[in-house]
Design an enzyme around this catalytic site. Structure first.
Site, PDB file in Angstrom:
ATOM      1  N   ASN A 233     -26.254 -28.118 -32.879  1.00  0.00           N
ATOM      2  CA  ASN A 233     -26.071 -26.776 -32.780  1.00  0.00           C
ATOM      3  C   ASN A 233     -27.443 -25.871 -32.367  1.00  0.00           C
ATOM      4  O   ASN A 233     -28.288 -25.562 -33.500  1.00  0.00           O
ATOM      5  CB  ASN A 233     -25.665 -26.339 -34.117  1.00  0.00           C
ATOM      6  CG  ASN A 233     -25.249 -25.036 -34.203  1.00  0.00           C
ATOM      7  OD1 ASN A 233     -25.359 -24.117 -33.612  1.00  0.00           O
ATOM      8  ND2 ASN A 233     -24.361 -24.704 -35.386  1.00  0.00           N
ATOM      9  N   PHE A 234     -27.451 -25.746 -31.249  1.00  0.00           N
ATOM     10  CA  PHE A 234     -28.389 -24.783 -30.557  1.00  0.00           C
ATOM     11  C   PHE A 234     -27.791 -23.463 -30.556  1.00  0.00           C
ATOM     12  O   PHE A 234     -28.622 -22.680 -29.827  1.00  0.00           O
ATOM     13  CB  PHE A 234     -28.965 -25.277 -29.578  1.00  0.00           C
ATOM     14  CG  PHE A 234     -29.704 -26.648 -29.371  1.00  0.00           C
ATOM     15  CD1 PHE A 234     -30.215 -27.036 -30.447  1.00  0.00           C
ATOM     16  CD2 PHE A 234     -29.542 -27.639 -28.191  1.00  0.00           C
ATOM     17  CE1 PHE A 234     -30.914 -28.445 -30.623  1.00  0.00           C
ATOM     18  CE2 PHE A 234     -30.243 -28.696 -28.370  1.00  0.00           C
ATOM     19  CZ  PHE A 234     -30.861 -29.175 -29.543  1.00  0.00           C
ATOM     20  N   CYS A 236     -25.628 -21.264 -33.026  1.00  0.00           N
ATOM     21  CA  CYS A 236     -24.809 -20.210 -34.111  1.00  0.00           C
ATOM     22  C   CYS A 236     -25.781 -19.050 -33.923  1.00  0.00           C
ATOM     23  O   CYS A 236     -26.857 -18.743 -34.018  1.00  0.00           O
ATOM     24  CB  CYS A 236     -25.183 -20.837 -35.558  1.00  0.00           C
ATOM     25  SG  CYS A 236     -24.295 -19.839 -36.777  1.00  0.00           S
ATOM     26  N   THR A 301     -20.109 -19.004 -30.144  1.00  0.00           N
ATOM     27  CA  THR A 301     -19.374 -17.468 -30.217  1.00  0.00           C
ATOM     28  C   THR A 301     -20.618 -16.572 -29.619  1.00  0.00           C
ATOM     29  O   THR A 301     -21.710 -17.045 -29.775  1.00  0.00           O
ATOM     30  CB  THR A 301     -19.164 -17.255 -31.536  1.00  0.00           C
ATOM     31  OG1 THR A 301     -20.331 -17.554 -32.261  1.00  0.00           O
ATOM     32  CG2 THR A 301     -18.098 -17.954 -32.098  1.00  0.00           C
ATOM     33  N   CYS A 449       3.115   1.771 -12.693  1.00  0.00           N
ATOM     34  CA  CYS A 449       2.291   1.385 -11.646  1.00  0.00           C
ATOM     35  C   CYS A 449       1.852   2.729 -10.738  1.00  0.00           C
ATOM     36  O   CYS A 449       0.713   2.741 -10.163  1.00  0.00           O
ATOM     37  CB  CYS A 449       3.159   0.676 -10.583  1.00  0.00           C
ATOM     38  SG  CYS A 449       4.665   1.354 -10.101  1.00  0.00           S
ATOM     39  N   CYS A 477      -2.841   2.128   1.094  1.00  0.00           N
ATOM     40  CA  CYS A 477      -2.848   0.883   0.132  1.00  0.00           C
ATOM     41  C   CYS A 477      -3.884   0.074   0.500  1.00  0.00           C
ATOM     42  O   CYS A 477      -4.082  -0.360   1.680  1.00  0.00           O
ATOM     43  CB  CYS A 477      -1.498  -0.015  -0.038  1.00  0.00           C
ATOM     44  SG  CYS A 477      -1.521  -1.398  -1.106  1.00  0.00           S
ATOM     45  N   CYS A 480      -5.431  -3.873  -3.676  1.00  0.00           N
ATOM     46  CA  CYS A 480      -5.913  -4.252  -4.933  1.00  0.00           C
ATOM     47  C   CYS A 480      -5.186  -4.889  -5.929  1.00  0.00           C
ATOM     48  O   CYS A 480      -5.812  -5.354  -6.955  1.00  0.00           O
ATOM     49  CB  CYS A 480      -6.827  -3.114  -5.445  1.00  0.00           C
ATOM     50  SG  CYS A 480      -5.543  -1.901  -6.309  1.00  0.00           S
ATOM     51  N   CYS A 483      -1.222  -2.359  -9.512  1.00  0.00           N
ATOM     52  CA  CYS A 483       0.171  -1.923  -9.713  1.00  0.00           C
ATOM     53  C   CYS A 483       0.973  -3.290 -10.127  1.00  0.00           C
ATOM     54  O   CYS A 483       1.561  -3.115 -10.924  1.00  0.00           O
ATOM     55  CB  CYS A 483       0.884  -1.552  -8.421  1.00  0.00           C
ATOM     56  SG  CYS A 483       0.810  -2.552  -7.193  1.00  0.00           S
TER      57      CYS A 483
END
Length: 500
Positions: A233-234, A236, A301, A449, A477, A480, A483
């Site tokens: 565990n390096f 936490c 985490t 949209c 348009c 991308c 929508c």
């Protein structure tokens, strides 16, 4: 007449289920059907499992009693889940999905045979004998036992909080819990009993030392207790002592030193568990491999502050009026975990290193994504905390059915499949556009949209005053696809790619 459910409405309805323990909808069914398990499989995208569970769908179609809906506890909050409609929808899947071939999920990790790739990760979900034994009985292939040290930390209360978005209270999770609250001898006894009674299950002993001597000592003790793999565990993010947890993972010199010290105390495979609180995970990963690690575990985490209450300016979890930086996990960290795993698997000196992946795995689809990016082992915590060990049923069934449907003969065939299609940004096709494709019959005319395109995009949509539905201006348009992402019913898809 109640309209039949489609895929969208069935998913929306199943998301509202409370996923009760000893669910009354099942206990009160006069036909012996298990609607709770069917709904749970729908919730976790295990459609083949749904098809198998529903069995004789005619029993539900002809049922006049509706005992399931009458017993639904959600009815005490607002309205019951529409269980009969969900069961009818589930019955419609039977013919389509029931013949899928299933694939055995056995895989070897760090030289250790595993019956499937699903392990509990080192946390509260794997913190004593009874818990891990129950998980093994339910089908989990292994467990990374909660981190063992030579000391017992003083804990706080409360120690958890969640991030909410609209109706979902668990998209992100924060904890400020430290390592095991059992003594070293108690933990060693847990490991020994588990290995004695479950010899085919895989025990990963997570350890955390305060100096080189402790890392060596702990490695030797868990080896003697019967562990199969050691995880360092390096990473936490909220240990109270200096030079512990993520302090180590951010310092390649400490990683080297403590990995070497661990290797000195054992012949077992050693995993270095990486912290995401860093820019380039490859640096500490290389340091660990240089001095004796067998593989990498990622990610732990993420350092976080969950929120600020604007009435009294206290963050969560509240400990006597104060809080602190803690570890963030859950579904929302999955993209970050996948990015770090990708970076390591693309590094020429790390591409063949075994990786145990974790961070946001809730469904078999999440699990498959980690495998496709090169992981050969998977660890789960936050989803178990939310739903219980029982999620293993849908994880196994969903992944096995997916592999069969795709023509894979083993889990190993999926490992790394996505890596060739992830390329540097300058290698992407920048000379073409994929315009959105609208399904007019499915469109509700809600205008989501239009709002997103005008206020957050390129003003390429307008609302047709005659039909009340969106209309595309292709001159504006840029493809991308914002929508398609905001459409609540999936009525917009990616269209044909056109060269520009």
């Amino acid at each position: 007449m109640v309209r039949a459910f489609n895929e969208f409405s069935a998913k929306s309805e199943s998301d509202g289920c409370l996923l009760c323990y000893n669910a009354p909808c099942t206990t009160r069914c006069p036909h012996g059907v298990d609607p709770a398990k069917v709904i749970r499989s729908l919730r976790f995208d295990n459609l083949n499992g749904v098809a198998e569970l529903i069995g004789d769908a005619e029993l539900c179609k002809g049922c006049q009693e509706k005992s399931c809906s009458k017993a639904c506890l959600k009815g005490k909050m607002d309205r019951p889940v529409r269980i009969p409609q969900l069961m009818n929808y589930a019955g419609s899947l039977n013919k389509k999905d029931s013949r899928l071939r299933k694939v055995d999920l056995g895989i070897t990790f760090c030289g250790i045979p595993c019956e499937n790739p699903f392990f509990l990760s080192s946390s509260v979900v794997a913190s004593n004998y009874e818990m891990v034994a129950k998980a093994f009985d339910m089908g989990w292939a292994g467990a990374a036992f909660k981190t063992i040290g030579t000391f017992v930390p003083e804990e706080v209360s409360p120690r958890f909080s969640t991030l909410r978005k609209e109706g979902n209270s668990f998209i992100g999770f924060k904890n400020i819990e430290q390592i095991s609250d059992h003594t070293l001898e108690e933990n060693l006894d847990f490991l020994k009993r588990l290995k004695d009674e479950y010899p085919t299950k895989v025990i990963i002993a997570s350890i955390l030392g305060q100096n080189e001597e402790e890392w060596t000592y702990l490695a030797r003790r868990v080896t003697e207790a019967g562990a199969d793999i050691i995880e360092c565990n390096f990473s936490c993010p909220h240990m109270t002592g200096e030079g512990l947890g993520s302090d180590v993972g951010q310092n390649p010199e400490w990683v080297e030193r403590y990995t070497a010290a661990t290797r000195k105390g054992t012949h077992l495979p050693v995993l270095a568990k990486m912290t995401p609180n860093i820019g380039n995970m490859e640096i500490p990963a290389l340091a660990a491999m240089k001095t004796g690690a067998t593989g990498i575990a990622a990610i732990n985490t993420i350092k976080s502050i969950m929120n600020i209450d604007l009435e009294d300016f206290i963050s969560e979890p509240r400990v006597d009026g104060k809080s602190t930086v803690g570890g963030y996990s859950g579904k929302t960290v999955k993209p970050i975990a996948l990015r770090f795993i990708h970076d390591m698997k693309k590094h020429p000196l790390l591409k063949d290193v075994p990786i145990s992946g974790m961070g946001g795995i809730e469904t078999w689809r999440d699990a498959a994504e980690f495998l496709a990016l090169g992981c050969s082992n998977l660890q789960v915590t936050t989803s178990v905390m939310q739903y219980g060990y029982r999620i293993i049923e849908d994880l196994i069934d969903g992944l096995s059915s997916y592999l069969g449907a795709k023509g894979f003969s083993s889990v190993l065939g999926l490992v790394g499949m996505a890596l060739p299609k992830l390329v540097p940004a300058d290698q992407l096709n920048r000379h073409s556009i994929s315009y959105p494709k609208f399904n007019r019959s499915q469109c509700l005319g809600c205008g989501r949209c239009y709002l997103s395109c005008y206020d957050g995009g390129h003003q390429a949509l307008e609302m047709d005053q005659t039909t009340g539905k969106p209309k595309l201006n292709p001159q504006k348009c840029v493809g991308c696809q914002l929508c398609s992402l905001v459409c609540p019913v999936g009525a917009i898809a990616v269209g044909k790619r056109i060269e520009t």
